[in-house]
Design an enzyme around this catalytic site. Sequence first.
Site, PDB file in Angstrom:
ATOM      1  N   GLU A  52       2.905   6.756  -4.717  1.00  0.00           N
ATOM      2  CA  GLU A  52       2.383   5.769  -5.588  1.00  0.00           C
ATOM      3  C   GLU A  52       1.286   5.982  -6.349  1.00  0.00           C
ATOM      4  OE1 GLU A  52       2.253   2.159  -3.689  1.00  0.00           O
ATOM      5  OE2 GLU A  52       4.462   2.011  -3.133  1.00  0.00           O
ATOM      6  N   GLU A  65      10.780   3.611   0.261  1.00  0.00           N
ATOM      7  CA  GLU A  65      10.121   2.389   0.710  1.00  0.00           C
ATOM      8  C   GLU A  65      10.873   1.199   0.242  1.00  0.00           C
ATOM      9  OE1 GLU A  65       5.770   1.753   0.876  1.00  0.00           O
ATOM     10  OE2 GLU A  65       5.618   3.801   1.099  1.00  0.00           O
TER      11      GLU A  65
HETATM   12  C1  GBH Z   1       3.319   0.240  -0.625  1.00  0.00           C
HETATM   13  O1  GBH Z   1       2.685  -0.079  -1.676  1.00  0.00           O
HETATM   14  C2  GBH Z   1       2.652   1.661  -0.078  1.00  0.00           C
HETATM   15  O2  GBH Z   1       2.944   2.598  -0.231  1.00  0.00           O
HETATM   16  C3  GBH Z   1       2.365   1.220   1.631  1.00  0.00           C
HETATM   17  O3  GBH Z   1       1.459   2.065   2.204  1.00  0.00           O
HETATM   18  C4  GBH Z   1       2.047  -0.217   1.814  1.00  0.00           C
HETATM   19  O4  GBH Z   1       1.772  -0.496   3.038  1.00  0.00           O
HETATM   20  C5  GBH Z   1       3.480  -0.962   1.650  1.00  0.00           C
HETATM   21  O5  GBH Z   1       3.663  -0.780   0.003  1.00  0.00           O
HETATM   22  C6  GBH Z   1       3.254  -2.307   1.608  1.00  0.00           C
HETATM   23  O6  GBH Z   1       2.229  -3.013   0.810  1.00  0.00           O
HETATM   24  O7  GBH Z   1      -3.262  -5.807  -6.615  1.00  0.00           O
HETATM   25  O8  GBH Z   1      -2.927  -7.879  -5.616  1.00  0.00           O
HETATM   26  O9  GBH Z   1      -1.094  -6.662  -6.640  1.00  0.00           O
HETATM   27  C7  GBH Z   1       3.246  -1.105  -2.472  1.00  0.00           C
HETATM   28  C8  GBH Z   1       2.755  -1.461  -3.728  1.00  0.00           C
HETATM   29  C9  GBH Z   1       0.583  -1.403  -4.836  1.00  0.00           C
HETATM   30  C10 GBH Z   1       1.794  -3.480  -3.698  1.00  0.00           C
HETATM   31  C11 GBH Z   1      -0.840  -2.168  -4.662  1.00  0.00           C
HETATM   32  C12 GBH Z   1       0.227  -4.162  -3.699  1.00  0.00           C
HETATM   33  C13 GBH Z   1      -2.149  -4.055  -4.611  1.00  0.00           C
HETATM   34  C14 GBH Z   1      -2.299  -5.388  -4.459  1.00  0.00           C
HETATM   35  N1  GBH Z   1       1.423  -1.981  -3.689  1.00  0.00           N
HETATM   36  N2  GBH Z   1      -0.793  -3.493  -4.582  1.00  0.00           N
HETATM   37  S1  GBH Z   1      -2.527  -6.481  -5.833  1.00  0.00           S
END
Ligand code: GBH
Length: 482
Positions: free
Chosen positions: A200, A388
């Site tokens: 990502e 994922e």
């Molecule tokens: C994935 O990210 C990750 O690869 C994994 O490590 C994680 O635990 C899992 O999903 C669940 O989250 O700025 O409020 O939108 C998923 C995509 C990108 C979603 C970053 C949350 C930041 C929060 N993520 N995003 S926000």
Amino acid sequence: MKNFTRRQFGKTLGGAAAAMMASTSLPPIAFAQTPSPQLLRFPPKFLWGCATAAYQIEGAVSEDGRKPSIWDTFAHTPGKTFQGQTGDVADDSYHLYKEDVRLLKSLGAGAYRFSISWPRIFPDGKGQPNEKGLAYYQRVVDELLKNNIAPFVTLFHWDLPQALPGGWQSRDTAKAFADYAGYVAKQLSDRVEHFFTMNEFASFIDSGYKSGEFPPGLKLPDAEVNQARHHAVLAHGLGVQAIRANAKPGTQVGLAENATVFVPVIETREHIDAARRATREENAPFLTAVMEGKYTEGYLQREGSNAPKVEPGDMKIVGSPLDFVGINAYTPEYVRAPESSAGYVVEPRQSSFPRMASSWLFLGPEVMYWAVRNVSEIWGPKVLYITENGCSADDVVTADGRVEDTDRVMYLRNHLTHLHRATSEGYPVKGYFLWSLMDNFEWAEGFSKRFGIHYVDFKTEVRTPKLSAGWYREVIAKNAVE
Ligand code: GBH
């Protein structure tokens, strides 16, 4: 491709069964062996797995020579994570990995996607490798292979060594990543067939250098953000080349990218085409660059003088051919064709749009089908994986110790139904990794958001299968969703 729609397929089977019923009198057992049209069967050898990441599960942050990553520093900085929580202990998988492999085994999983902590292997980011760090992953890999579970190794899932000056703002970090990737590939490719370079791009670049919600917690101007993005895709490309140069022939290399997935508002030609255009343009700095070996005209025009500075030869490296594409798919965007142009319009989300426990996790199961279809139709990768998918839920432990996460089961059932649509139409999606094997350190949200199909008591480290684990075990056993 697409000889059958799923519905026609179901009808045909149902019709054949009805015809048999009318004309012959087969014993009931024969009918029991006929696939029921209600069963959404996946292709033979479809790979079912679970995913995790090093900093989210391992703990043992100062053991056996590991030095801090930028996530250690960030989590220990007041105000950065939920209640100041850190990955110091997390699921203690560094010590409990055999138990975690047993969980996978009891699910019947055929694969496990986990990540390697760069600062365990190169505590200073580069220089001397740390054999004790590598030995841990050798133990994990051996344990998996002993149980017939294929290791799928992510090389970078956000835990950048703190020691690297400038992090992703520095072009040297791309070079350091390639050296690390090549070293790991050399050491592990006798037993690991599948490597992912990055997990990502947007999560570790845009959230780290633009919104500042992730480490290093910066809010840089656009030109600098674009430059850091470029270093990340360059690192991916250099990593692909280093893996190929050092790994056993036949090693499969790809990435795990949370490309923004666009669902056409209505399945008509115009909106489907708009979804494709949106997919290319909205993912221009990352997946599009990697798949095409160039930045789109649209991206370069939009960014103007803020566009990344690219050295000769960079884009060819960025576009190094891949063996497969992994998509982390959680939530879609909806898109439509504008009245009178070849563009696209991304729909705003109504306040009533349903979501799971994380505020960003809007529920849109079609994300699975369109992730596969858009990427396939635009770039035609030979193989795709869903690397994922899963959800957070407000899990409650009952008095007798069970977790009845019916909402997670609903989420998964719907997502797999839409993934089935993609396989039944012939798209080459070969496997699915559920996020996550167990509850873990959910980054800035600490332990407040649970994504696991196993419940983890973070005081005792006891893992308990949730209802969703039992449900997933059935899916794997039947290679089908009901
Ligand atoms: C994935 O990210 C990750 O690869 C994994 O490590 C994680 O635990 C899992 O999903 C669940 O989250 O700025 O409020 O939108 C998923 C995509 C990108 C979603 C970053 C949350 C930041 C929060 N993520 N995003 S926000």
